[in-house]
Design a protein around this motif. Structure first.
Motif, PDB file in Angstrom:
ATOM      1  N   GLU A 104       0.882  -1.170   0.000  1.00  0.00           N
ATOM      2  CA  GLU A 104       0.000   0.000   0.000  1.00  0.00           C
ATOM      3  C   GLU A 104       0.920   1.221   0.000  1.00  0.00           C
ATOM      4  O   GLU A 104       1.767   1.361   0.888  1.00  0.00           O
ATOM      5  CB  GLU A 104      -0.845  -0.035   1.276  1.00  0.00           C
ATOM      6  CG  GLU A 104      -1.978   0.937   1.352  1.00  0.00           C
ATOM      7  CD  GLU A 104      -3.219   0.402   0.617  1.00  0.00           C
ATOM      8  OE1 GLU A 104      -3.863   1.202  -0.055  1.00  0.00           O
ATOM      9  OE2 GLU A 104      -3.505  -0.822   0.743  1.00  0.00           O
ATOM     10  N   ARG A 105       0.785   2.081  -0.998  1.00  0.00           N
ATOM     11  CA  ARG A 105       1.649   3.257  -1.100  1.00  0.00           C
ATOM     12  C   ARG A 105       1.357   4.241   0.026  1.00  0.00           C
ATOM     13  O   ARG A 105       0.202   4.531   0.318  1.00  0.00           O
ATOM     14  CB  ARG A 105       1.409   3.920  -2.450  1.00  0.00           C
ATOM     15  CG  ARG A 105       2.260   5.143  -2.751  1.00  0.00           C
ATOM     16  CD  ARG A 105       2.072   5.538  -4.202  1.00  0.00           C
ATOM     17  NE  ARG A 105       2.530   4.462  -5.074  1.00  0.00           N
ATOM     18  CZ  ARG A 105       3.780   4.307  -5.487  1.00  0.00           C
ATOM     19  NH1 ARG A 105       4.708   5.177  -5.110  1.00  0.00           N
ATOM     20  NH2 ARG A 105       4.108   3.308  -6.270  1.00  0.00           N
ATOM     21  N   GLU A 106       2.409   4.745   0.642  1.00  0.00           N
ATOM     22  CA  GLU A 106       2.218   5.812   1.630  1.00  0.00           C
ATOM     23  C   GLU A 106       2.166   7.134   0.884  1.00  0.00           C
ATOM     24  O   GLU A 106       3.029   7.427   0.070  1.00  0.00           O
ATOM     25  CB  GLU A 106       3.375   5.828   2.629  1.00  0.00           C
ATOM     26  CG  GLU A 106       3.315   4.638   3.570  1.00  0.00           C
ATOM     27  CD  GLU A 106       4.609   4.432   4.327  1.00  0.00           C
ATOM     28  OE1 GLU A 106       5.259   5.440   4.630  1.00  0.00           O
ATOM     29  OE2 GLU A 106       4.952   3.270   4.613  1.00  0.00           O
TER      30      GLU A 106
ATOM     31  N   ILE B  77      13.784  -6.754 -10.318  1.00  0.00           N
ATOM     32  CA  ILE B  77      13.928  -5.339 -10.686  1.00  0.00           C
ATOM     33  C   ILE B  77      12.553  -4.754 -11.028  1.00  0.00           C
ATOM     34  O   ILE B  77      12.196  -3.660 -10.569  1.00  0.00           O
ATOM     35  CB  ILE B  77      14.866  -5.187 -11.915  1.00  0.00           C
ATOM     36  CG1 ILE B  77      16.244  -5.767 -11.623  1.00  0.00           C
ATOM     37  CG2 ILE B  77      14.966  -3.726 -12.349  1.00  0.00           C
ATOM     38  CD1 ILE B  77      17.040  -5.026 -10.583  1.00  0.00           C
ATOM     39  N   ALA B  78      11.784  -5.498 -11.813  1.00  0.00           N
ATOM     40  CA  ALA B  78      10.449  -5.031 -12.211  1.00  0.00           C
ATOM     41  C   ALA B  78       9.553  -4.875 -10.981  1.00  0.00           C
ATOM     42  O   ALA B  78       8.801  -3.902 -10.862  1.00  0.00           O
ATOM     43  CB  ALA B  78       9.818  -6.014 -13.203  1.00  0.00           C
ATOM     44  N   ARG B  79       9.650  -5.817 -10.038  1.00  0.00           N
ATOM     45  CA  ARG B  79       8.826  -5.747  -8.838  1.00  0.00           C
ATOM     46  C   ARG B  79       9.201  -4.538  -7.994  1.00  0.00           C
ATOM     47  O   ARG B  79       8.332  -3.876  -7.415  1.00  0.00           O
ATOM     48  CB  ARG B  79       8.924  -7.052  -8.057  1.00  0.00           C
ATOM     49  CG  ARG B  79       8.096  -8.158  -8.759  1.00  0.00           C
ATOM     50  CD  ARG B  79       8.379  -9.551  -8.232  1.00  0.00           C
ATOM     51  NE  ARG B  79       8.384  -9.579  -6.797  1.00  0.00           N
ATOM     52  CZ  ARG B  79       9.389 -10.036  -6.061  1.00  0.00           C
ATOM     53  NH1 ARG B  79      10.470 -10.521  -6.647  1.00  0.00           N
ATOM     54  NH2 ARG B  79       9.304 -10.027  -4.772  1.00  0.00           N
ATOM     55  N   GLN B  80      10.482  -4.239  -7.966  1.00  0.00           N
ATOM     56  CA  GLN B  80      10.947  -3.075  -7.217  1.00  0.00           C
ATOM     57  C   GLN B  80      10.418  -1.782  -7.853  1.00  0.00           C
ATOM     58  O   GLN B  80       9.913  -0.895  -7.158  1.00  0.00           O
ATOM     59  CB  GLN B  80      12.476  -3.085  -7.250  1.00  0.00           C
ATOM     60  CG  GLN B  80      13.118  -2.236  -6.180  1.00  0.00           C
ATOM     61  CD  GLN B  80      14.642  -2.418  -6.189  1.00  0.00           C
ATOM     62  OE1 GLN B  80      15.151  -3.421  -6.713  1.00  0.00           O
ATOM     63  NE2 GLN B  80      15.344  -1.459  -5.632  1.00  0.00           N
ATOM     64  N   LYS B  81      10.491  -1.728  -9.195  1.00  0.00           N
ATOM     65  CA  LYS B  81       9.948  -0.553  -9.896  1.00  0.00           C
ATOM     66  C   LYS B  81       8.442  -0.434  -9.688  1.00  0.00           C
ATOM     67  O   LYS B  81       7.893   0.667  -9.602  1.00  0.00           O
ATOM     68  CB  LYS B  81      10.251  -0.614 -11.403  1.00  0.00           C
ATOM     69  CG  LYS B  81      11.514   0.130 -11.784  1.00  0.00           C
ATOM     70  CD  LYS B  81      11.567   0.454 -13.280  1.00  0.00           C
ATOM     71  CE  LYS B  81      11.067   1.854 -13.640  1.00  0.00           C
ATOM     72  NZ  LYS B  81      11.279   2.228 -15.051  1.00  0.00           N
ATOM     73  N   GLY B  82       7.790  -1.581  -9.600  1.00  0.00           N
ATOM     74  CA  GLY B  82       6.343  -1.599  -9.337  1.00  0.00           C
ATOM     75  C   GLY B  82       6.012  -0.885  -8.043  1.00  0.00           C
ATOM     76  O   GLY B  82       5.109  -0.051  -7.982  1.00  0.00           O
ATOM     77  N   ARG B  83       6.786  -1.180  -7.005  1.00  0.00           N
ATOM     78  CA  ARG B  83       6.550  -0.542  -5.705  1.00  0.00           C
ATOM     79  C   ARG B  83       6.919   0.943  -5.741  1.00  0.00           C
ATOM     80  O   ARG B  83       6.295   1.761  -5.093  1.00  0.00           O
ATOM     81  CB  ARG B  83       7.391  -1.225  -4.618  1.00  0.00           C
ATOM     82  CG  ARG B  83       6.846  -2.588  -4.197  1.00  0.00           C
ATOM     83  CD  ARG B  83       7.812  -3.307  -3.261  1.00  0.00           C
ATOM     84  NE  ARG B  83       7.446  -4.705  -3.113  1.00  0.00           N
ATOM     85  CZ  ARG B  83       6.770  -5.214  -2.081  1.00  0.00           C
ATOM     86  NH1 ARG B  83       6.413  -4.444  -1.092  1.00  0.00           N
ATOM     87  NH2 ARG B  83       6.459  -6.493  -2.036  1.00  0.00           N
ATOM     88  N   MET B  84       7.951   1.269  -6.487  1.00  0.00           N
ATOM     89  CA  MET B  84       8.421   2.653  -6.537  1.00  0.00           C
ATOM     90  C   MET B  84       7.509   3.539  -7.375  1.00  0.00           C
ATOM     91  O   MET B  84       7.293   4.697  -7.043  1.00  0.00           O
ATOM     92  CB  MET B  84       9.829   2.708  -7.149  1.00  0.00           C
ATOM     93  CG  MET B  84      10.883   1.929  -6.392  1.00  0.00           C
ATOM     94  SD  MET B  84      11.398   2.777  -4.878  1.00  0.00           S
ATOM     95  CE  MET B  84      12.473   4.045  -5.606  1.00  0.00           C
TER      96      MET B  84
END
Lengths: 107, 107
Positions: A104-106, B77-84
């Protein structure tokens, strides 16, 4: 909306479908089925999206609540109409959710 | 397309997400991840749809193949970009498909 489900284990019914061109009250039926499912014992949540194919995932407490929902009279009628008119093809998968995690994005 | 999967048991990874407004190569990444997933040992199929939310269900032979895919470098890497960047929120559920059935219209 992403369904807010309890900690696993619980069950998912993954319903993937391809529509025919026929409409004949499809949207009304789909809305009614969600409304009705929400009232069933053991219902935990539902997620739905459609473009080329439709995917609806409903979440349930156990196999017993899934069985009862499958046998619900109004749902049976809708499923029959689905085969007759609305769906070109579909696949239903019953799966036991063993693990889940989220983000969940803060703001 | 509805994924053509073998007889159960097998596993499903249900990934439900809400996007941010950011694009930044999202479609390219999504296509690349499907292409890459298809090459992994134990991959059985994938289904995807999006409107308000996105649902992607990928199917796998066992938990081991899911674990390996999760640890795949390019996927990480893609999952990290997803969160970012790409996702406002998401939920991943790992589920064991115990039963399935389908319907195909006769033309």
């Amino acid at each position: 909306m992403i369904a807010s489900t309890p900690d696993p284990p619980y069950y998912a019914v993954i319903f993937t479908s391809v529509r025919t061109g026929e409409d004949h009250g499809y949207a009304e039926m789909a809305n009614r089925m969600v409304e009705l499912a929400r009232q069933q014992d053991g219902f935990l949540g539902v997620e739905s999206a459609r473009n080329e194919i439709g995917i609806t995932v409903s979440y349930w407490r156990d196999l017993e609540s899934i069985r009862k929902w499958k046998e619900h009279f109004e749902h049976s009628i809708a499923r029959q109409k689905g085969r007759m008119e609305w769906y070109k093809s579909f696949k239903t998968r019953i799966a036991k959710v063993e693990r889940d995690y989220g983000f969940e994005r803060e703001e």
